[in-house]
Design an enzyme around this catalytic site. Structure first.
Site, mmCIF file in Angstrom:
data_model
loop_
_atom_site.group_PDB
_atom_site.id
_atom_site.type_symbol
_atom_site.label_atom_id
_atom_site.label_comp_id
_atom_site.label_asym_id
_atom_site.label_seq_id
_atom_site.Cartn_x
_atom_site.Cartn_y
_atom_site.Cartn_z
ATOM 1 C CD GLU A 179 -3.156 -0.995 2.045
ATOM 2 O OE1 GLU A 179 -4.297 -1.389 1.714
ATOM 3 O OE2 GLU A 179 -2.910 -0.537 3.177
ATOM 4 C CD GLU A 285 -4.040 -5.371 1.959
ATOM 5 O OE1 GLU A 285 -4.866 -4.681 2.609
ATOM 6 O OE2 GLU A 285 -2.815 -5.299 2.125
#
Length: 356
Positions: A179, A285
């Site tokens: 991320e 995710e």
């Protein structure tokens, strides 16, 4: 007459073969009813995944997992019967707990291989969590100059993947950062401060992955998969500064009320990533509150369909993040198992064909 006997023999052989196939596809539950279990997509096709990096820590704490019938089973068996064919594992450099270090990752990767499941490795390049709000250097790297930092990224990547390869485990995909909405290894690699540094760090990770196995695909992973402007900023910056990647990774954590709109925005963004960079796209995710399991099932099914719809088979797969984290393990409330350690209906979103 001889011809008629031969035809009868062929018919009987066909019936026997049909019986064998039907019997193999079914098994009895503990309650006795016949259940048909899904067959995961084979290697080389679509990835239906789950990040289960907490598994060894949960098991050490006494957590057990159960199928829908209440039968205790290994977590990977339960997930596989829900259609999951791929496991994602995070890697930390030197975590204080020991979990998610190289040895722990190897132990979990061995279990995934034994279950005939595929593998995505997720390098955080940190001793703990790396995400949009924190990208902290490992303690051992804090005082390094930037040239040494790039070498550390390369060496760490090579070292972990080499340990796996020695054990005959080669991941299909490797994330270079987790991320990384604003880069990684702050402040040196903060994208808003120095995009070139971030690109150099990504390239170091990329080169490390390819040095161990050129066939492994490198993923650059950004959260908020519905935010096209964020993705254009990051990937334009990486491209213009010499970074390389194979796959664009996304996170998706909508609510029960906005998931449909967010999925539509995500499809627009995924389509743009394919046309703008020629990249493959993976949802690394996803999650939704465990209390919204019905909505989560619909969300998963829809996102899979949208990812699969990308041109030239550029959509690679979707991954639930820590679905097994029941009883709000570590305070996490976006899992997909109920308080008794059984999968909720949300996990049926991965079934192929989906359950009605």
């Amino acid at each position: 007459m001889l011809k008629g006997k031969r035809m009868n023999r062929i018919k009987w052989l066909g019936l026997i073969l049909l019986f064998v196939i039907t019997s193999a596809a079914c098994k009895k539950s503990v309650k006795g009813e016949t259940q048909v279990y899904p067959t995961p997509d084979p290697v080389g096709t679509y990835a239906l995944g789950a990040d289960v990096s907490w598994i060894t820590e949960m098991e050490a704490a006494g957590k057990k997992f159960y199928n829908a019938a209440g039968e205790q089973q290994d977590l990977l068996k339960i997930l596989k019967d829900k259609g999951i064919n791929t496991i994602r594992l995070r890697v930390w450099v030197n975590p204080t707990s020991g979990y998610c270090n190289t040895a722990d990752v190897l132990a979990k990767a061995k279990r995934a291989k034994a279950a005939n499941m595929r593998l995505l490795i997720d390098f955080h390049y940190s001793d703990s969590w790396a995400d949009p709000g924190q990208q902290n250097k490992p303690a051992a790297w804090v005082s390094q100059d930037f040239a040494t930092l790039k070498t550390s990224v390369y060496n760490h990547t090579v070292d972990v993947l080499t340990v796996l390869k020695i054990n005959k485990i080669v991941p299909e995909w490797v994330q270079v950062g987790n991320e990384t909405n604003n880069g990684m290894l702050w402040n040196d690699g903060k994208a808003s401060t120095n995009m070139k540094n971030f690109a150099d760090l990504v390239l170091s990770g990329y080169n490390g992955v390819k040095a161990v196995d050129p066939a492994t695909k490198v993923v650059v992973h950004i959260s908020n998969g519905y935010d096209n402007s964020l993705f254009r900023w990051i990937f334009d910056g990486l491209k213009n500064n010499g970074a390389k990647w194979d796959v664009i990774g996304m996170s998706m954590y909508p609510t029960a009320t906005d998931w449909s709109a967010k999925n539509t925005q995500c499809l627009t963004n995924m389509t743009d990533m394919v046309s703008r960079y020629g990249s493959e796209v993976m949802i690394c995710e996803l999650g939704m509150p465990v209390t919204d399991a019905v909505a989560c099932k619909a969300f998963i099914k829809d996102l899979i369909a949208k990812n699969k719809s990308l041109s030239n088979n550029k959509g690679l797969g979707v991954f639930y993040w820590e679905p097994q984290s029941y009883n709000s393990w570590s305070g996490y409330k976006l899992g997909a198992f109920d308080d008794t350690g059984k999968p909720t209906v949300a996990m049926d979103g991965f079934l192929t064909p989906p359950t009605p």
